[in-house]
Design a protein around this motif. Structure first.
Motif, PDB file in Angstrom:
ATOM      1  N   GLU A  62       4.394   8.303   9.345  1.00 17.53           N
ATOM      2  CA  GLU A  62       5.458   7.218   9.237  1.00 17.53           C
ATOM      3  C   GLU A  62       6.954   7.772   9.010  1.00 17.53           C
ATOM      4  O   GLU A  62       7.586   7.400   9.549  1.00 17.53           O
ATOM      5  N   MET A  63       6.701   9.025   7.909  1.00 15.17           N
ATOM      6  CA  MET A  63       8.055   9.553   8.065  1.00 15.17           C
ATOM      7  C   MET A  63       8.720  10.184   9.384  1.00 15.17           C
ATOM      8  O   MET A  63       9.785   9.959   9.418  1.00 15.17           O
ATOM      9  N   VAL A  97     -10.832  14.833  -0.869  1.00 17.48           N
ATOM     10  CA  VAL A  97      -9.952  15.593  -0.034  1.00 17.48           C
ATOM     11  C   VAL A  97      -9.815  14.978   1.280  1.00 17.48           C
ATOM     12  O   VAL A  97      -8.706  14.793   1.706  1.00 17.48           O
ATOM     13  N   GLU A  98     -10.945  14.403   1.815  1.00 11.60           N
ATOM     14  CA  GLU A  98     -10.795  13.663   3.119  1.00 11.60           C
ATOM     15  C   GLU A  98      -9.876  12.324   3.191  1.00 11.60           C
ATOM     16  O   GLU A  98      -8.758  12.531   3.957  1.00 11.60           O
ATOM     17  N   LEU A 151      -3.954  13.217  -4.118  1.00 11.15           N
ATOM     18  CA  LEU A 151      -5.159  13.346  -4.606  1.00 11.15           C
ATOM     19  C   LEU A 151      -5.685  12.720  -5.943  1.00 11.15           C
ATOM     20  O   LEU A 151      -6.780  12.148  -6.073  1.00 11.15           O
ATOM     21  N   VAL A 152      -4.699  12.493  -6.827  1.00  9.09           N
ATOM     22  CA  VAL A 152      -5.118  11.614  -7.907  1.00  9.09           C
ATOM     23  C   VAL A 152      -5.243  10.138  -7.361  1.00  9.09           C
ATOM     24  O   VAL A 152      -6.460   9.333  -7.897  1.00  9.09           O
ATOM     25  N   ALA A 180      -4.340  10.122   4.078  1.00 10.14           N
ATOM     26  CA  ALA A 180      -3.171   9.520   3.264  1.00 10.14           C
ATOM     27  C   ALA A 180      -1.972  10.240   3.645  1.00 10.14           C
ATOM     28  O   ALA A 180      -0.925   9.717   3.928  1.00 10.14           O
ATOM     29  N   ILE A 181      -2.106  11.508   3.258  1.00  8.16           N
ATOM     30  CA  ILE A 181      -1.116  12.407   3.583  1.00  8.16           C
ATOM     31  C   ILE A 181      -0.487  12.296   5.119  1.00  8.16           C
ATOM     32  O   ILE A 181       0.689  12.434   5.352  1.00  8.16           O
ATOM     33  N   CYS A 182      -1.639  12.387   5.827  1.00  2.92           N
ATOM     34  CA  CYS A 182      -1.327  12.340   7.517  1.00  2.92           C
ATOM     35  C   CYS A 182      -0.569  11.201   7.752  1.00  2.92           C
ATOM     36  O   CYS A 182       0.519  11.198   8.470  1.00  2.92           O
TER      37      CYS A 182
END
Length: 170
Positions: free
Chosen positions: A147-148, A134-135, A127-128, A140-142
């Motif tokens: 990747e993980m 949020v989008e 977020l930072v 980025a999280i997805c």
């Protein structure tokens, strides 16, 4: 300091409800803010519009004043039903928003992202990093999670292949 020493009312209000602390926060005058707070100025007196010293410092991007107020024990409150963090984001003061966020400012989207099963540390970091968009954060999280997952999958495939080869060896 001279006026305070002579007993001046440090919480005196102007017609609009602003106090000397509010005005010092609006101007970003850290020395004056420190002096007033050390003399016991009330950090929670709001103007007729409901704006507090912390709000006006945040909205005007005075990070050093925001940090001082928070370190002095000022609590983060919503203003007019909107998170103080959102006000800082609207004003494009992302360093202030980060400071507020890391000090507990409400950002409702965090809960909904966490409900998806993502780590709180990852969510806050992204977020930072993404300016509280949020989008972009979710993307980025997805991507990070994919990747993980791919790396984990590759690792487990490697372990399976290695294990199977070792079993076939006489």
């Amino acid at each position: 300091e001279a006026l305070i020493a002579q007993g001046a009312d440090i919480d005196v209000k102007k017609v609009d409800g602003s106090t000397p602390l509010y005005e010092a926060c609006r101007e970003g005058s850290l020395d004056v803010v420190q002096c007033l707070c050390n003399a016991g100025a009330n950090m929670y007196i709001s103007t007729q519009n409901g704006f507090t010293p912390l709000f006006v410092a945040s909205f005007n991007g005075h990070l050093n004043v925001v940090k001082f107020l928070l370190e002095s024990g000022c609590k983060i409150d919503d203003v007019k039903g909107t998170s103080l963090l959102r006000w800082a984001i609207r004003a494009k003061h992302f360093e202030v928003a980060e400071c507020l966020f890391l000090n507990g400012a409400d950002f409702p989207e965090v809960k909904s992202i966490l409900d998806m099963g993502y780590s709180e540390d990852i969510v806050k970091t992204e977020l930072v990093k993404n300016g509280f968009n949020v989008e972009k954060t979710l993307s980025a999280i997805c991507e990070t999670q994919e990747e993980m997952s791919t790396e984990e999958l590759k690792g487990s495939v490697y372990i399976q292949i290695t294990s199977n080869s070792e079993m076939d060896t006489p």
